[in-house]
Design an enzyme around this catalytic site. Structure first.
Site: not given
Ligand code: CMC
Length: 422
Positions: A298, A356
């Site tokens: 998240h 989710d």
């Molecule tokens: N699986 C594997 N690795 C992950 C994941 C995941 N689901 N989420 C983040 N990471 C890793 C990412 O690769 C990165 O690694 P590094 O630092 O080595 O590059 C690190 O964790 C930080 O990720 P980020 O993309 O910079 O984090 P963010 O805050 O921009 O993204 C997120 C948040 C929710 C978009 C992301 O965690 C994600 O894509 N999750 C899967 C989709 C999901 O479940 N979304 C629902 C969110 S909750 C409901 C809502 O609010 O809508």
């Protein structure tokens, strides 16, 4: 200090959460913009509705912890809290419910609108269209400067979105649309419109309707997330409320946001068997593979998502009530949860299962098709969007949203005639 000039910027304090640097005078004083793609450190507005502390795993609506609201309240009370800032008295609650139920039916011409869609249209595509189309049906609640019209638009949206959502489902399976029943509570009425058919009586299972009510509470608002910010940005130009909500639905649809519950289920299907979980976990950890575990991580919660805790419990209750012990997808989900919670990669990056992940499993167990998962998220979030939109319209400091940019394209150059281009 910049270019030899020192300026002072005020630091503002809220009631909770980090202080903010007020940079409104920065450009005039220095000619500088700030750069923050994804708004990771930018407060876009002042708000009194919802507070999140992602490090501590805290979520408050109007100051009340989400766990207490999920356990002791119901969706109508929570909707009132979000819209008016306080929990209702018994009399206020009664009136509010009356106002909502009075608006649950949709205009009789709206079904023809649905019939214009292909049968296999994604229900989120239908929702973007029909919620926006409400502005063409309810002209008497479009004047955003009239508080009474804003209130009626709010009632209409909260009341009609479940009807529209259930209609999208019924249309996709070729069953007749089911009219709302105002003697049922909000969640039960939604289940009734989803699952009843004219040929036989339908009894709403109280455990499932309670679970649905909790899901609605947990998704009702989440401060300035992508879809809410979209609603605010669209509304900042004084666009009509129904069109703003359609914009919110469009933003919510993406798999990084509300589409994650559908994507999480699709991922479980792709994994197919517990034996393949390791392979997918390894892919999620591989820097060269874009694959992510959907339903994990998240932007704000770097601790357990407090909504996921409630949802996990509800999920187990629903599975027990429905006597589901041997669904292969649910087995994969439960094992994946355990593996991810104990894997150092996920622990170090603080990637916990999010709301989710569990809501998808509950919906699946309830017999709701995956394409409807994000629609139900939109249904729940509508009240949050409306509350945030209303707050923005009433904010005396409100301006049209207009971010700036760091331009990295070609600087000014002379026009080249087509005959001279190589
Ligand atoms: N699986 C594997 N690795 C992950 C994941 C995941 N689901 N989420 C983040 N990471 C890793 C990412 O690769 C990165 O690694 P590094 O630092 O080595 O590059 C690190 O964790 C930080 O990720 P980020 O993309 O910079 O984090 P963010 O805050 O921009 O993204 C997120 C948040 C929710 C978009 C992301 O965690 C994600 O894509 N999750 C899967 C989709 C999901 O479940 N979304 C629902 C969110 S909750 C409901 C809502 O609010 O809508």
């Amino acid at each position: 200090m910049y270019n030899g000039k020192t300026i002072e910027l005020p630091v503002l304090s809220g009631s909770c959460g980090p202080n903010v640097i007020d940079i409104r005078s920065l450009y005039n004083e220095t000619g500088l913009f700030t750069y923050d793609p994804g708004f990771t450190a930018t407060a876009s507005c002042e708000s009194k509705i919802t507070f999140i502390d992602g490090d501590e795993g805290i979520l408050l609506y109007g100051g009340y912890p989400i766990q207490d609201l999920a356990e002791k309240s119901d969706f109508m009370e929570v909707s009132y809290l979000l819209l008016y800032g306080d929990l209702p008295t018994p009399q206020q609650k009664k009136e509010f419910i009356k106002n909502i139920t009075m608006h649950t039916m949709v205009h009789e011409q709206i079904p023809s609108f649905y019939r214009g869609f292909r049968r296999d249209a994604h229900p989120m595509a239908i929702m973007v269209g029909v919620v926006g189309a409400l502005s063409a049906f309810y002209h008497d609640s479009l004047d955003i400067h009239d508080p009474r019209q804003r209130e009626i638009a709010a009632y209409r949206l909260v009341a009609k979105v479940p009807t529209l959502a259930a209609m999208a489902y019924k249309y996709s399976i070729g069953q007749p649309f089911v009219y709302p029943r105002n003697d049922l509570d909000y969640a039960s009425n939604f289940l009734h419109m989803m699952f009843s058919v004219p040929t036989e009586p339908y009894e709403v299972n109280p455990i499932l309707s309670e679970a649905m009510d909790k899901i609605l509470i947990l998704h009702a608002d989440h401060e300035q997330n992508a879809s809410t910010s979209t609603v605010r940005l669209a509304g900042s130009s004084a666009a009509n409320p129904f069109a703003c909500m359609a914009a919110g639905i469009a933003a919510l649809w993406g798999p990084a946001h509300g589409g994650a519950n559908e994507a999480a289920l699709a991922m479980l299907q792709e994994i197919g068997s517990p034996a393949r979980i390791k392979e997918f976990v390894n892919r999620a950890k591989d820097k060269n593979d874009p694959f992510r575990l959907m339903g994990f991580g998240h932007r704000v919660y770097k601790n357990y998502d407090p909504r996921a805790t409630v949802m996990r419990e509800t999920c187990h209750q629903v599975l027990k009530e429905l006597n589901i012990h041997d669904d292969p997808l649910l087995d994969i989900a439960m094992e994946l949860e355990q593996i991810a919670l104990s894997d150092p990669y996920f622990i170090e990056k603080k990637l916990y299962p999010n709301v989710d992940f569990y809501s998808g499993i509950i919906f699946k167990a309830m017999g709701i098709p995956t394409s409807m998962f994000t629609v139900i998220f939109a249904l729940a979030r509508t009240v949050g969007w409306v509350a945030q939109w209303k707050e923005m319209i009433c904010d005396p400091l409100q301006k049209i949203g207009r971010p700036r940019q760091l331009y990295t394209g070609v600087a000014q150059r002379p026009f080249v005639d087509i005959t001279e281009r190589r």
